[in-house]
Design an enzyme around this catalytic site. Sequence first.
Site, short mmCIF file in Angstrom:
data_model
loop_
_atom_site.label_atom_id
_atom_site.label_comp_id
_atom_site.label_asym_id
_atom_site.label_seq_id
_atom_site.Cartn_x
_atom_site.Cartn_y
_atom_site.Cartn_z
N CYS A 1 3.75 -18.90 24.69
CA CYS A 1 2.82 -20.03 24.52
C CYS A 1 2.97 -20.64 23.12
CB CYS A 1 1.40 -19.57 24.77
SG CYS A 1 1.16 -19.01 26.49
N THR A 2 3.27 -19.82 22.14
CA THR A 2 3.50 -20.34 20.80
C THR A 2 4.78 -21.17 20.77
OG1 THR A 2 2.32 -18.50 19.79
CG2 THR A 2 3.88 -19.67 18.38
#
Length: 160
Positions: free
Chosen positions: A52-53
């Site tokens: 997600c980062t």
Amino acid sequence: MSESIRLATGDQAPDFTLDDADGDPVTLSKVLAETGKSVVLYFYPAAMTPGCTTEACDFRDNLTEFANAGFTVLGVSPDQPAKLAEFRDKESLTFTLLGDPSKETLVAYGAFGEKQNYGRTVQGVIRSTFIVGADGKIQKAFYNVKATGHVDRIKRELGV
């Protein structure tokens, strides 16, 4: 295996109001009306996880190109606003992150349900992205996307 909702090109995008990282409500139909821009609406499992980062930072790094092409980027996860604020600040994210702890919006978009995770069937967020036109209709729907390379794929599809 139960089949969840799948949105397709031409479908009306489900409207929603979700809190952003500062706890302020954001309504999709208002964003569309006030900006007159299309929205890149992406759903991701959890703030501050590696995939997600990567995805969020890719959107951040390409935000100017999306804006210049007439797109607003919104990211949605089941996280609470405080966690979203921490994620935004840690990664210097410059677009709006929205929290959907009830998962109602995730479900409405077919971005929550059964998925494969390391060979097991589990319930969870299905990493998905939708291009919502200024008219509120789905222009493109991407389900089960990979975090790495996804932003480049969207840019190619949209000619950004």
